[in-house]
Design a protein around this motif. Structure first.
Motif, PDB file in Angstrom:
ATOM      1  N   ARG A   9       0.826  -1.220   0.000  1.00 33.62           N
ATOM      2  CA  ARG A   9       0.000   0.000   0.000  1.00 33.62           C
ATOM      3  C   ARG A   9       0.853   1.261   0.000  1.00 33.62           C
ATOM      4  O   ARG A   9       2.030   1.251   0.334  1.00 33.62           O
ATOM      5  CB  ARG A   9      -0.896   0.032   1.243  1.00 33.62           C
ATOM      6  CG  ARG A   9      -1.651  -1.244   1.544  1.00 33.62           C
ATOM      7  CD  ARG A   9      -2.726  -1.537   0.532  1.00 33.62           C
ATOM      8  NE  ARG A   9      -3.627  -2.570   1.021  1.00 33.62           N
ATOM      9  CZ  ARG A   9      -4.554  -3.149   0.276  1.00 33.62           C
ATOM     10  NH1 ARG A   9      -4.705  -2.784  -0.984  1.00 33.62           N
ATOM     11  NH2 ARG A   9      -5.348  -4.083   0.775  1.00 33.62           N
ATOM     12  N   LEU A  10       0.213   2.362  -0.345  1.00 35.05           N
ATOM     13  CA  LEU A  10       0.773   3.700  -0.174  1.00 35.05           C
ATOM     14  C   LEU A  10       0.125   4.308   1.069  1.00 35.05           C
ATOM     15  O   LEU A  10      -1.100   4.449   1.131  1.00 35.05           O
ATOM     16  CB  LEU A  10       0.499   4.568  -1.401  1.00 35.05           C
ATOM     17  CG  LEU A  10       0.689   6.079  -1.221  1.00 35.05           C
ATOM     18  CD1 LEU A  10       2.130   6.408  -0.840  1.00 35.05           C
ATOM     19  CD2 LEU A  10       0.283   6.827  -2.489  1.00 35.05           C
ATOM     20  N   THR A  11       0.951   4.660   2.046  1.00 33.54           N
ATOM     21  CA  THR A  11       0.457   5.204   3.305  1.00 33.54           C
ATOM     22  C   THR A  11       1.015   6.605   3.503  1.00 33.54           C
ATOM     23  O   THR A  11       2.201   6.851   3.265  1.00 33.54           O
ATOM     24  CB  THR A  11       0.880   4.299   4.486  1.00 33.54           C
ATOM     25  OG1 THR A  11       0.305   2.992   4.296  1.00 33.54           O
ATOM     26  CG2 THR A  11       0.413   4.877   5.808  1.00 33.54           C
ATOM     27  N   ILE A  12       0.163   7.530   3.938  1.00 32.67           N
ATOM     28  CA  ILE A  12       0.580   8.912   4.192  1.00 32.67           C
ATOM     29  C   ILE A  12       0.250   9.270   5.638  1.00 32.67           C
ATOM     30  O   ILE A  12      -0.861   8.999   6.117  1.00 32.67           O
ATOM     31  CB  ILE A  12      -0.121   9.897   3.226  1.00 32.67           C
ATOM     32  CG1 ILE A  12       0.304   9.615   1.781  1.00 32.67           C
ATOM     33  CG2 ILE A  12       0.208  11.347   3.599  1.00 32.67           C
ATOM     34  CD1 ILE A  12      -0.424  10.462   0.744  1.00 32.67           C
ATOM     35  N   ILE A  13       1.225   9.864   6.329  1.00 33.11           N
ATOM     36  CA  ILE A  13       1.028  10.373   7.693  1.00 33.11           C
ATOM     37  C   ILE A  13       1.226  11.884   7.634  1.00 33.11           C
ATOM     38  O   ILE A  13       2.296  12.349   7.239  1.00 33.11           O
ATOM     39  CB  ILE A  13       2.042   9.758   8.674  1.00 33.11           C
ATOM     40  CG1 ILE A  13       1.955   8.223   8.650  1.00 33.11           C
ATOM     41  CG2 ILE A  13       1.810  10.283  10.085  1.00 33.11           C
ATOM     42  CD1 ILE A  13       3.047   7.539   9.471  1.00 33.11           C
ATOM     43  N   ASP A 228       6.768   7.824 -10.296  1.00 37.43           N
ATOM     44  CA  ASP A 228       7.577   6.613 -10.430  1.00 37.43           C
ATOM     45  C   ASP A 228       7.569   5.817  -9.135  1.00 37.43           C
ATOM     46  O   ASP A 228       7.437   4.593  -9.130  1.00 37.43           O
ATOM     47  CB  ASP A 228       9.013   7.017 -10.793  1.00 37.43           C
ATOM     48  CG  ASP A 228       9.754   5.891 -11.498  1.00 37.43           C
ATOM     49  OD1 ASP A 228       9.092   5.075 -12.151  1.00 37.43           O
ATOM     50  OD2 ASP A 228      10.992   5.842 -11.396  1.00 37.43           O
ATOM     51  N   LEU A 229       7.685   6.517  -8.014  1.00 40.21           N
ATOM     52  CA  LEU A 229       7.706   5.869  -6.707  1.00 40.21           C
ATOM     53  C   LEU A 229       6.387   5.171  -6.414  1.00 40.21           C
ATOM     54  O   LEU A 229       6.359   4.080  -5.839  1.00 40.21           O
ATOM     55  CB  LEU A 229       8.017   6.911  -5.625  1.00 40.21           C
ATOM     56  CG  LEU A 229       8.101   6.424  -4.180  1.00 40.21           C
ATOM     57  CD1 LEU A 229       9.222   5.418  -4.018  1.00 40.21           C
ATOM     58  CD2 LEU A 229       8.303   7.595  -3.226  1.00 40.21           C
ATOM     59  N   ILE A 230       5.297   5.807  -6.815  1.00 37.87           N
ATOM     60  CA  ILE A 230       3.976   5.277  -6.464  1.00 37.87           C
ATOM     61  C   ILE A 230       3.509   4.202  -7.439  1.00 37.87           C
ATOM     62  O   ILE A 230       2.756   3.310  -7.074  1.00 37.87           O
ATOM     63  CB  ILE A 230       2.942   6.427  -6.421  1.00 37.87           C
ATOM     64  CG1 ILE A 230       3.419   7.517  -5.458  1.00 37.87           C
ATOM     65  CG2 ILE A 230       1.579   5.926  -5.995  1.00 37.87           C
ATOM     66  CD1 ILE A 230       3.830   7.018  -4.091  1.00 37.87           C
ATOM     67  N   MET A 233       7.688   1.675  -8.882  1.00 37.70           N
ATOM     68  CA  MET A 233       8.430   1.135  -7.744  1.00 37.70           C
ATOM     69  C   MET A 233       7.527   0.326  -6.820  1.00 37.70           C
ATOM     70  O   MET A 233       7.947  -0.677  -6.243  1.00 37.70           O
ATOM     71  CB  MET A 233       9.134   2.257  -6.983  1.00 37.70           C
ATOM     72  CG  MET A 233      10.263   2.885  -7.773  1.00 37.70           C
ATOM     73  SD  MET A 233      11.184   4.101  -6.819  1.00 37.70           S
ATOM     74  CE  MET A 233      12.268   4.738  -8.102  1.00 37.70           C
ATOM     75  N   ARG A 234       6.287   0.771  -6.689  1.00 39.99           N
ATOM     76  CA  ARG A 234       5.368  -0.003  -5.848  1.00 39.99           C
ATOM     77  C   ARG A 234       5.094  -1.355  -6.489  1.00 39.99           C
ATOM     78  O   ARG A 234       4.954  -2.362  -5.799  1.00 39.99           O
ATOM     79  CB  ARG A 234       4.072   0.783  -5.642  1.00 39.99           C
ATOM     80  CG  ARG A 234       3.160   0.136  -4.622  1.00 39.99           C
ATOM     81  CD  ARG A 234       2.216   1.089  -3.944  1.00 39.99           C
ATOM     82  NE  ARG A 234       1.348   1.813  -4.829  1.00 39.99           N
ATOM     83  CZ  ARG A 234       0.075   2.100  -4.529  1.00 39.99           C
ATOM     84  NH1 ARG A 234      -0.440   1.683  -3.397  1.00 39.99           N
ATOM     85  NH2 ARG A 234      -0.661   2.803  -5.345  1.00 39.99           N
ATOM     86  N   HIS A 235       5.067  -1.392  -7.799  1.00 41.32           N
ATOM     87  CA  HIS A 235       4.809  -2.641  -8.516  1.00 41.32           C
ATOM     88  C   HIS A 235       5.933  -3.657  -8.304  1.00 41.32           C
ATOM     89  O   HIS A 235       5.681  -4.857  -8.218  1.00 41.32           O
ATOM     90  CB  HIS A 235       4.641  -2.352 -10.012  1.00 41.32           C
ATOM     91  CG  HIS A 235       4.400  -3.573 -10.834  1.00 41.32           C
ATOM     92  ND1 HIS A 235       3.221  -4.297 -10.791  1.00 41.32           N
ATOM     93  CD2 HIS A 235       5.212  -4.229 -11.720  1.00 41.32           C
ATOM     94  CE1 HIS A 235       3.305  -5.330 -11.610  1.00 41.32           C
ATOM     95  NE2 HIS A 235       4.501  -5.312 -12.184  1.00 41.32           N
ATOM     96  N   ILE A 254      -0.861  11.996  -5.916  1.00 42.07           N
ATOM     97  CA  ILE A 254      -0.365  10.968  -4.998  1.00 42.07           C
ATOM     98  C   ILE A 254      -1.388  10.715  -3.893  1.00 42.07           C
ATOM     99  O   ILE A 254      -1.665   9.568  -3.534  1.00 42.07           O
ATOM    100  CB  ILE A 254       0.986  11.390  -4.397  1.00 42.07           C
ATOM    101  CG1 ILE A 254       1.999  11.680  -5.517  1.00 42.07           C
ATOM    102  CG2 ILE A 254       1.505  10.312  -3.455  1.00 42.07           C
ATOM    103  CD1 ILE A 254       2.210  10.545  -6.479  1.00 42.07           C
ATOM    104  N   TYR A 255      -1.986  11.789  -3.364  1.00 42.85           N
ATOM    105  CA  TYR A 255      -3.025  11.620  -2.347  1.00 42.85           C
ATOM    106  C   TYR A 255      -4.182  10.782  -2.883  1.00 42.85           C
ATOM    107  O   TYR A 255      -4.745   9.951  -2.163  1.00 42.85           O
ATOM    108  CB  TYR A 255      -3.552  12.979  -1.888  1.00 42.85           C
ATOM    109  CG  TYR A 255      -2.686  13.668  -0.858  1.00 42.85           C
ATOM    110  CD1 TYR A 255      -2.696  13.269   0.475  1.00 42.85           C
ATOM    111  CD2 TYR A 255      -1.853  14.716  -1.216  1.00 42.85           C
ATOM    112  CE1 TYR A 255      -1.903  13.900   1.422  1.00 42.85           C
ATOM    113  CE2 TYR A 255      -1.055  15.359  -0.286  1.00 42.85           C
ATOM    114  CZ  TYR A 255      -1.086  14.944   1.028  1.00 42.85           C
ATOM    115  OH  TYR A 255      -0.296  15.559   1.959  1.00 42.85           O
ATOM    116  N   ARG A 256      -4.524  11.021  -4.125  1.00 38.62           N
ATOM    117  CA  ARG A 256      -5.670  10.301  -4.698  1.00 38.62           C
ATOM    118  C   ARG A 256      -5.384   8.807  -4.847  1.00 38.62           C
ATOM    119  O   ARG A 256      -6.310   8.003  -4.951  1.00 38.62           O
ATOM    120  CB  ARG A 256      -6.051  10.911  -6.047  1.00 38.62           C
ATOM    121  CG  ARG A 256      -6.580  12.344  -5.916  1.00 38.62           C
ATOM    122  CD  ARG A 256      -7.200  12.854  -7.203  1.00 38.62           C
ATOM    123  NE  ARG A 256      -7.638  14.228  -7.071  1.00 38.62           N
ATOM    124  CZ  ARG A 256      -8.754  14.615  -6.467  1.00 38.62           C
ATOM    125  NH1 ARG A 256      -9.557  13.700  -5.944  1.00 38.62           N
ATOM    126  NH2 ARG A 256      -9.079  15.894  -6.393  1.00 38.62           N
TER     127      ARG A 256
END
Length: 333
Positions: A9-13, A228-230, A233-235, A254-256
């Motif tokens: 997952r992509l997690t944001i704090i 690229d990171l989301i 790279m996540r893949h 990125i938030y979306r």
């Protein structure tokens, strides 16, 4: 929550300063390591280097999983390990090298390889000094190669191998890249190498998928790396945990794509507007809750709570917590 809720997952704090973001990040990465995951933590303030110690001075439960890598000290890499593509990206995107100079650099890289059998930073510097080049090209390349040398990050005689370091810890690990001791462009050089190398190692199956904790990533991550990171790279197995007190420094796209958001207190209206419109729940509700959150409390949004937002209190930790704001009158009773 389950550790699997962060996996893949992509997690944001996010939240304003001194509300508990870094505290939560430390809880997450130490817990992930205890469950067997590996985490790379990009540490720009030296906040994560003390996780091996408890507040009482004893070793923590993650002491044997905690490795601090300081660029220029125990974290140095060779030019050949970095590779031509990564060095070109550093020269192009971070050191703003002109295209004409880059073409000459590619030629010189091949020349040094043929003559010396391997490419070293000193070999490249010597080649630039001897080669027949236009003076402006020579100056451009020489200045930038000397800048790379000044970082002390590149060491062709005693480099480490990143995959060996990561694989040295078998059951979960926290690898803190201590960026607090180097310059801003030095940070960007190290991160450029790191992301490129991790991608290669994952594609080649030399390391297992891992989490990447990045605090205030806009300070060292070039703009073209966000998507690229989301996506790519996540893949391949890099799962980001982004921490920021400036939500508008992370692109709205990125938030979306965020799977999970930990939202701490915000009172600034523009910050609230930015966050609330990307959340999966009613924006007015997000604003009302975020404004009322006390310190060490956050609103959990996303797949980790099945899209049913929950307010939680972040527990205390017995670990040595570095990175707290130092105050002029902090020692007075």
């Amino acid at each position: 929550m389950n550790a699997e809720d962060l996996d893949g997952r992509l997690t944001i704090i996010t939240g304003k300063k001194e509300t508990g973001k870094s505290h939560l990040a430390k809880i997450l990465i130490t817990s992930l390591a205890e469950y067997g995951a590996k985490v790379i933590a990009l540490d720009i303030n030296g906040e994560y280097i003390g996780l091996s110690m408890r507040v009482d001075g004893a070793l923590s439960d993650v002491a044997d999983k905690h490795i601090v890598l300081t660029p220029g000290e125990n974290f140095r890499v060779s030019m050949e390990d970095a590779g031509l593509t990564t060095i070109l990206d550093i020269l192009r995107y971070i050191l703003n090298t002109p295209a004409t100079s880059l073409r000459e650099f590619i030629r010189l890289w091949g020349l040094v390889k043929r003559i010396n059998g391997r490419v070293t930073l000193r070999g490249l510097i010597d080649a630039v000094g001897r080669a027949q080049l236009h003076e402006s090209v020579r100056d451009a390349l020489m200045n930038r190669l000397l800048s790379l040398e000044a970082t002390r990050f590149f060491d062709d005689e005693n480099p480490i191998k990143l995959d060996s370091t990561i694989n040295s810890v078998k059951e979960g690990g926290i690898f803190v890249v201590n960026l607090s001791k180097i310059s801003s462009h030095g940070r960007r050089i190290v991160v450029e190498y790191l992301l490129s190398k991790l991608s290669t190692l994952l594609r080649d199956g030399l390391i297992d998928p891992l989490f990447l904790l990045a605090e205030e990533a806009h300070l060292y991550l070039r703009e073209t790396y966000w998507d690229d990171l989301i996506t790519r790279m996540r893949h391949i197995g890099i799962f980001p945990i982004l921490v920021t007190n400036q939500p508008d420094t992370i692109p709205e796209t990125i938030y979306r794509q965020a799977d999970n958001i930990f939202l701490f207190n915000f009172t600034n209206e523009s910050d609230l507007n930015y966050i609330s419109k990307t959340a999966r729940i009613d924006s007015d509700t997000v604003k009302l809750i975020a404004k009322a959150l006390p310190p060490r409390h956050c609103l959990m949004i996303g797949k980790m709570v099945n899209d049913l937002p929950i307010v939680v209190k972040v527990r205390e930790m017995p670990l040595k917590m570095l990175g707290e704001t130092r105050l002029v009158f902090g020692l007075r009773s």
